[in-house]
Each structure stands twice: as structure tokens, then as C-alpha cells.
Design an enzyme around this catalytic site. Structure first.
Site, PDB file in Angstrom:
ATOM      1  N   ASP A 191      36.461  32.677  40.716  1.00 46.55           N
ATOM      2  CA  ASP A 191      37.485  31.552  40.072  1.00 46.55           C
ATOM      3  C   ASP A 191      37.945  33.015  39.727  1.00 46.55           C
ATOM      4  O   ASP A 191      37.440  34.515  39.096  1.00 46.55           O
ATOM      5  CB  ASP A 191      36.052  31.447  39.016  1.00 46.55           C
ATOM      6  CG  ASP A 191      37.064  30.339  38.229  1.00 46.55           C
ATOM      7  OD1 ASP A 191      37.597  28.972  38.680  1.00 46.55           O
ATOM      8  OD2 ASP A 191      37.377  31.019  37.039  1.00 46.55           O
ATOM      9  N   GLU A 231      39.860  32.540  44.421  1.00 47.76           N
ATOM     10  CA  GLU A 231      41.026  31.618  44.012  1.00 47.76           C
ATOM     11  C   GLU A 231      42.148  32.835  43.259  1.00 47.76           C
ATOM     12  O   GLU A 231      42.111  33.138  42.402  1.00 47.76           O
ATOM     13  CB  GLU A 231      40.224  30.948  42.896  1.00 47.76           C
ATOM     14  CG  GLU A 231      41.467  29.534  43.000  1.00 47.76           C
ATOM     15  CD  GLU A 231      40.808  29.013  40.666  1.00 47.76           C
ATOM     16  OE1 GLU A 231      41.463  28.391  40.850  1.00 47.76           O
ATOM     17  OE2 GLU A 231      39.927  29.385  39.935  1.00 47.76           O
TER      18      GLU A 231
END
Ligand code: GLC
Length: 502
Positions: A191, A231
């Protein structure tokens, strides 16, 4: 699956809270997911990526992690997670989980210690004075604690940022990776992967981050064929590619493709740019049409402006859902034919639209509250899936779903679509089955076919993909038509339609 399974994988994204509810509390969970594994097997995907499943106060849908080594009780238990991993593996489905290294939760043990003991505050960013940074969710990026200091949170105040200058943070995450690799996971989706380090005036893409991923790659490789997915939202392709060097991450999400309008020249440009960026470093590209943060394609492609815009800028603008649906079907065949990995976000295979009329009182995304309602947030793509039956909760579970499902979804249940040969679900099933044998990793060759409004290319297997984005019908090349996203008209491919020809 082959040794390099990840290079051409079809990866299905499970947003656990909204996938299937096994215990009747209205929130999706591991029991629900385990019960639906046969559905995913039949769909034909090779891997599952799960959004965070860790204990969390859910201030940001689980991206506020309180404990990286356990499972949120609403979702199940650690023992159940291990059972789930084993069951997925029995079906030859890989399991990828989310890791959130940029920030934790204010309810994590480390942050609670930091509040009471200044000597361990160096695990986070505490300062006597805040700077002018704004939170990505709106408002200031700093919150003051009782003794007067401020801590940094690039996202919600409940998500304090870690201080990656501190070696303890490195050790902690290396240990977390091992914890889950030891339990059988096949990879991590990282993330906010480019945000970890901060300097006086920037928090994006600082060079130090690459050493972290080199170390993580060593750990992943020590377990065999494991995968790290970043990401990384970076417009600069050269900077983006640095994350995918052979000793760093395996792949990263293609947000240029995800945000690209339904426009032939733009799509062609993004595809070429993607291929040119990935080829020199040998990393497979990824093709992503949607995820839990963005407007669902059926709604987006039905608007006059078909780009994806952050901040909900296009929310509620008129959408011709029939047109959007037709284009979403064609886009699916495009994405699945391109060389590399493809992602399917749950509900995409059912052709779900964005739910734009959720009552404000049920909205949970912090983006909504932190923008004082200016940004509707991301709840509209997170509505629990419709599985079966004629009315809500549509087989999601026995309880009332945590976000309300539209009545109109009775036509979109997995059950209704399984019985309909022309459904989105059956298009995805057929395409994923063909893709397994004929597509995935590799390269493409563009074909001069049908003018500038047409995208046409062949793959190594001989499969040709033709997507008609013009307003005129297009003649298909000779060969057997394997799959079409919509009916042909007198043997020609109508506008907003795609075909696979062998
Ligand atoms: C990522 C996630 C998003 C989350 C944010 C903060 O962008 O995809 O859902 O809100 O990071 O963790």
C-alpha cells in the site's frame, strides 16, 4: 501453474468486507470467502489479492492496521486465514495479501506506547510544530496530542505515518513479511508504496525507499516464487520503472491504464507507453480497470468524460449505463488480451455500476467526512456483492449488508448471470479460460486495421484482439471468432465492441 505464475496471472481483488458474509453480521468475512472459493475457481482466476484483513478500527476500511500479525475478529481468526490459504492452494489459486507500511492505526500497540512514552516516538513522525502538508483525504496532515506535540498522517488522523528513518520500523516489517510467508501467502500488495520516506519538503518517491524493496525482494526470493506488487501512483514513467528493477518489486499497478478515457488514441498511447516502460527492465505490465478506490467502469464509461478523476469530481454526472456496460465488456476483452497480468476487482465480472445514490448517513469512507461532503468518497464501489435471489441482501449473507444494495441488482446477481450465456459473468469466464491458454505474459504486434478508431493487435499464440472505438462498424480479420463482447452485425464488429479472433 508455471514457475513464473505471476508474470501472466489473472488476479482477482477481494474487498473482504463486501465479498460474502458467512456469519450473518452484514459484513463480509473469511467464512463467506471460503464458501465462495468454488465460484472463483470457476471464474478462472489464478490468484486472489485481499485488501487488509488485519485487526483494525476500520477508520479507513482496514488500511488503519492495529496489528499486522493477526486477523480482524469481524473477518475471522488466524487459524481460519491459514485454512483459507490452504483451501485456495488446493484449488491452485495463489493468495496475495495487502501490507500497509506507510502508516498504522492510532490503536496499534506502537502508537499507544508512543503516546504515553516519548522515548519511543521515533517510530512515527512527531514534531513540536506541524508544517503545511495537507492530508490526502483532506484537512491538515498533522494532529496534536495531549502533551502538545503533533504527529504526521498523510491519510486520516487515525493513520499515523511510520518513520522509516528508524531501523526498528525496517525490522518490524521484514518480520511481518516473514510471518505471513511462513503461513503460506504467495505475495504482498504494498500500500502507498512510494510514500514511505519523508524529507523536509516532500513525501513522494524519495530514493531511500528502493533499499527497502531490495531487502524485501531478498526475503520474498528466499521463499521461492513469491511476488511483491507496488501501489505506485507516479506519473513519471522513468521514476515508476525504478520500482520494477530486477532486484526490487515484481510488478506495480498500471494507474495510467485505469484512469485512461475510452478513446482510441489515448488508449493506444498508454498501452505503448506501458510496454515501453516495462520492456527494458523485463517486468510484466499490469492491466487494471478498477479497484476499491475508483469509480466502477460501467458508470465511468457511460459518462461524457470517461476518465477516472480523483476527488469524486465526476460523481453524479449523467451516465448512460447501457453504453457504459457495452464499453466495459469491450474494455475487459482488451485488458485480458494485453501482455502481462490482469486484475479483476470483485463485482467487475458482474458488471456492477457505481452506487452513486447512497444515503449520506451510511457513507463510511473518511474522504467523505474529511472533505465536508464535497467528495462522496469510495463507498459506491464497495457495496456488498449480489449473489442470488430477488431482493437485498441478495445472498450476501443473512444480515443487513453494511452498505445498502440497490434493488435493481436482482438482474445482476451471480446466480442470474450464471444462467445467462450473454451475461458479463459468462463473458469473464470465457475470456479468462481462453486467456489461460492463449494470452498472459509476452508481447504484442499492432495490426493496421480499420483506421484510427480501432485498436487491433496479435499475440504470440496467433490470437488477434480487435476493439472498435470508432462510430462505424469494422470488418474483422479472417479467422475463427473465439469471443465477442457483443453481437456482430452482418459479420462486422459494431462500435464499442471487441472481438478475439484466432
Ligand atoms: C491506498 C489504498 C486506499 C487507502 C490508502 C491509505 O491508496 O488503496 O484504499 O485509503 O492507501 O492506506
Amino acid at each position: 501453474m508455471s514457475r513464473t505464475w505471476w508474470r501472466g496471472a489473472a488476479i482477482y481483488q477481494v474487498y473482504l468486507r463486501s465479498f460474502a458474509d458467512g456469519n450473518g453480521d452484514g459484513v463480509g468475512d473469511l467464512a463467506g470467502l471460503r464458501g465462495r472459493l468454488p465460484y472463483l475457481k470457476e471464474l478462472g482466476i489464478g490468484a486472489i489479492w485481499l485488501n487488509p484483513w488485519y485487526p483494525s478500527p476500520m477508520a479507513d476500511g482496514g488500511y488503519d492496521v492495529a496489528d499486522y500479525r493477526d486477523i480482524e475478529p469481524v473477518f475471522g481468526t488466524l487459524a481460519e486465514a491459514e485454512k483459507f490459504i490452504a483451501e485456495a492452494h488446493e484449488l491452485d489459486i495463489k493468495v496475495i495479501i495487502d501490507v500497509v507500511p506507510n502508516h498504522s492505526s492510532t490503536e496499534s500497540a506502537w502508537f499507544e506506547q508512543a503516546l504515553s512514552d516519548r522515548s519511543v516516538r521515533e517510530r512515527f513522525w512527531f514534531r513540536d510544530e506541524p508544517n503545511d502538508w495537507k492530508s490526502i483525504f483532506g484537512g491538515s496532515a498533522w494532529t496534536q496530542v495531549a502533551d502538545g506535540q503533533w504527529y504526521l498522517h498523510l491519510f486520516a488522523p487515525e493513520q499515523p505515518d511510520f518513520n522509516w528513518e528508524n531501523p526498528e520500523v525496517h525490522q518490524e516489517f521484514e518480520d511481518v513479511l516473514r510471518f505471513w510467508f511462513d503461513r503460506g501467502v504467495d505475495g504482498f500488495r504494498i500500500d502507498s508504496a512510494a510514500l514511505l520516506f519523508k524529507s523536509e519538503n516532500s513525501y513522494e518517491d524519495l530514493d531511500e525507499v528502493h533499499d527497502v524493496y531490495r531487502r524485501w525482494r531478498e526475503i520474498a526470493d528466499s521463499y521461492g516464487e513469491r511476488i511483491l506488487i507496488g501501489e505506485v501512483w507516479l506519473p513519471d514513467q522513468e521514476r515508476f520503472a525504478r520500482y520494477l528493477r530486477p532486484d526490487e518489486l515484481h510488478t506495480a499497478f498500471n494507474f495510467d491504464f485505469l484512469s485512461c478515457p475510452w478513446d482510441p488514441a489515448e488508449l493506444r498511447r498508454v498501452i505503448d507507453l506501458t510496454l515501453a516502460t516495462h520492456a527494458p527492465i523485463g517486468a510484466p505490465p499490469t492491466w487494471v480497470l478498477s479497484n476499491h478506490d475508483v469509480t466502477r467502469p460501467v458508470t465511468r464509461y457511460g459518462r461524457a468524460d470517461t476518465t477516472f478523476a480523483h476527488g469524486g469530481a465526476l460523481h453524479g454526472t449523467p451516465s448512460d449505463l447501457e453504453l457504459g456496460y457495452r464499453r466495459a465488456r469491450a474494455a475487459a476483452l482488451l485488458a485480458m488480451a494485453l501482455p502481462g497480468c490482469v486484475y479483476v476487482y470483485q463485482g467487475e465480472e458482474l458488471g456492477l455500476p457505481e452506487v452513486e445514490d447512497l444515503p449520506d448517513v451510511v457513507r463510511q469512507d473518511p474522504m467523505y467526512a474529511r472533505s465536508d461532503g464535497a467528495n462522496p468518497g469510495r463507498d459506491g464501489c464497495r457495496v456488498p456483492l449480489p449473489w442470488s435471489g430477488e431482493e437485498p441482501p441478495f445472498g450476501f449473507g443473512t444480515g443487513t449488508p453494511w452498505l445498502p444494495q440497490p434493488e435493481t441488482w436482482r438482474k445482476l446477481t451471480a446466480e442470474a448471470q450464471a444462467a445467462d450465456l450473454g451475461s458479463m459473468l459468462n463473458l469473464y469466464r470465457s475470456a479468462l479460460a481462453l486467456r489461460r491458454d492463449l494470452l498472459g505474459d509476452g508481447t504484442l504486434t499492432w495490426l493496421p486495421l480499420g483506421g484510427p478508431g480501432v485498436l487491433a493487435f496479435t499475440r504470440e499464440s496467433g490470437l488477434t484482439c480487435v476493439v472498435n472505438l470508432s462510430s462505424e462498424p469494422v470488418r474483422l480479420p479472417p479467422g475463427e471468432v473465439l469471443l465477442v463482447s457483443g453481437p456482430l452485425e452482418d459479420g462486422t464488429l459494431p462500435p464499442d465492441t471487441a472481438a478475439w479472433v484466432s
